[in-house]
Scaffold this motif. Structure first.
Motif, short mmCIF file in Angstrom:
data_model
loop_
_atom_site.label_atom_id
_atom_site.label_comp_id
_atom_site.label_asym_id
_atom_site.label_seq_id
_atom_site.Cartn_x
_atom_site.Cartn_y
_atom_site.Cartn_z
N UNK A 191 0.22 -1.01 -0.03
CA UNK A 191 -0.02 -0.04 -0.02
C UNK A 191 0.99 1.57 0.02
N UNK A 192 2.44 1.26 0.14
CA UNK A 192 2.74 2.08 0.02
C UNK A 192 3.74 1.76 -1.36
N UNK A 193 3.39 1.47 -1.83
CA UNK A 193 3.11 1.68 -3.52
C UNK A 193 2.29 2.06 -4.09
N UNK A 194 1.36 1.50 -3.56
CA UNK A 194 0.39 1.60 -3.97
C UNK A 194 -0.41 3.48 -4.05
N UNK A 195 0.12 3.67 -2.95
CA UNK A 195 -0.78 4.59 -2.47
C UNK A 195 0.43 6.15 -3.06
N UNK A 196 1.67 5.52 -2.76
CA UNK A 196 2.63 6.61 -4.24
C UNK A 196 1.89 6.48 -5.42
N UNK A 197 1.60 5.50 -6.21
CA UNK A 197 1.55 5.38 -7.69
C UNK A 197 -0.59 6.28 -7.73
N UNK A 198 -0.44 6.31 -6.67
CA UNK A 198 -2.31 6.67 -7.09
C UNK A 198 -1.92 8.22 -6.91
N UNK A 199 -1.13 9.06 -6.05
CA UNK A 199 -1.09 10.21 -5.97
C UNK A 199 -0.42 11.14 -7.22
N UNK A 200 -0.30 10.24 -7.97
CA UNK A 200 0.76 10.50 -8.99
C UNK A 200 -0.23 10.86 -10.85
N UNK A 201 -1.54 9.37 -10.29
CA UNK A 201 -2.60 10.06 -11.09
C UNK A 201 -3.12 11.10 -11.62
N UNK A 202 -2.62 11.32 -13.75
CA UNK A 202 -3.47 12.42 -13.74
C UNK A 202 -5.08 12.35 -13.58
N UNK A 256 -8.33 13.14 -11.49
CA UNK A 256 -9.61 12.97 -10.65
C UNK A 256 -10.18 12.03 -10.02
N UNK A 257 -10.68 11.21 -11.11
CA UNK A 257 -11.83 10.61 -10.77
C UNK A 257 -11.17 9.03 -10.25
N UNK A 258 -9.97 9.28 -11.16
CA UNK A 258 -9.23 7.00 -11.18
C UNK A 258 -8.88 7.85 -9.71
N UNK A 259 -8.01 8.43 -9.06
CA UNK A 259 -7.32 8.44 -8.15
C UNK A 259 -8.75 8.40 -7.39
#
Length: 308
Positions: free
Chosen positions: A218-229, A231-234
């Protein structure tokens, strides 16, 4: 041999939260209520995942296995607690105690490992979305479930057989709601110091290794999530991950408190309360956490109600 026969013939007395409470009727009613909620919510979630084709994806397949484990977990203890209260007794046979211990260790251990695999599923879905169905193909999913059950079964079998082979020649009162390993081991009239240390080491490893894997995923997941372009996907990714992390916290929190922390930091009364939490309350809350915050599950429920 005579000591072993005496041990085998006698029963244990479960003196858990029900017997220690000033209001046993209220406690029993609360446990029964959460058991019914767990049966209905987990059963309904299993039904929705089975009948709705939109939910035939790896994430919901693993979620269905979690619901099955929760259903089994709460059924191990709650019905007996209810029946014992109605009959005015709190005994359990030697064989029944061993069997209950084996089931608790098996189902609890399997759920422990499955939650780690579920975190890996979310990691793959967000970090490798294009290859998600390759990394999480049916064969892999079934292997995850089989591994969870197999490792838990082997560990439970070894611990149950070794724990119940000790002679129990003194008091038969187990200061716990269930025949769990630590309180039963305290009744053995033999030197169990080395084995208790092994139980502590194995229990900590069984809990902390999957928990570390979950936190890393989840550390890796959250890092990737916050870099999503998007907003809805994030937002959707964060919603799914937060549901899983809530379930992880509800499950691992009480278990780490009982099995990892030294007994000097918690009393039998506290252990009883936490035991009720992870065997009754958590299985009831898990499907509600996933369904109430998940549009796919709510959509499947509305579709099923519409057909009925």
């Amino acid at each position: 041999m005579e000591l072993w026969n005496t041990t085998l013939d006698n029963s244990f007395f479960l003196m858990g939260i029900l017997q220690e409470s000033k209001y046993p009727g209220l406690v029993c009613a609360t446990i029964t209520f959460f058991y019914l909620v767990a049966v209905i919510s987990n059963g309904l979630l299993l039904l929705l995942i089975a009948v709705d084709k939109r939910l035939h994806v790896p994430m919901y397949f693993l979620l269905s296995q979690l619901s099955l484990m929760d259903l089994l977990f709460t059924t191990i203890s709650s019905p007996k607690t209810f029946v014992d209260y109605l009959q005015g007794q709190n005994t359990i046979s030697f064989v029944g105690c061993g069997f209950q211990m084996f089931l608790i260790l098996t189902v609890g251990g399997a759920e422990d490992i499955l939650l780690a695999f579920m975190s890996y599923d979310r990691y793959v879905a967000i970090q490798h979305p294009l290859n998600y169905m390759v990394f999480m193909r049916p064969k892999i999913c079934w292997s995850m479930v089989a591994t969870s059950w197999l490792l838990a079964f082997m560990s439970a079998l070894v611990h149950t057989i070794y724990t119940m082979h000790f002679p129990f020649c003194g008091t038969r009162v187990i200061s716990h709601l269930l025949c769990e390993l630590p309180p039963v081991l305290k009744l053995a009239c033999a030197d169990t110091t080395k084995y208790q240390f092994m139980v502590y080491t194995m229990g900590a490893s069984f809990l902390l290794i999957p928990l570390s894997a979950i936190l890393l995923s989840y550390t890796l997941v959250l890092t990737a999530v916050f870099h999503m372009p998007s907003t809805q996907g994030r937002k959707k990714a964060l919603l799914t991950c937060s549901s899983h992390l809530t379930v992880v916290g509800l499950y691992y929190g009480p278990l780490v408190f009982i099995y990892v922390l030294s007994s000097a930091y918690h009393s039998p009364q506290q252990d009883n309360i936490f035991s009720v939490f992870y065997t009754n309350i958590t299985p009831a809350l898990n499907p509600l956490i996933y369904s109430l915050r998940n549009k796919d599950v709510l959509g499947a429920l509305k579709k099923l109600i519409g057909k009925l």
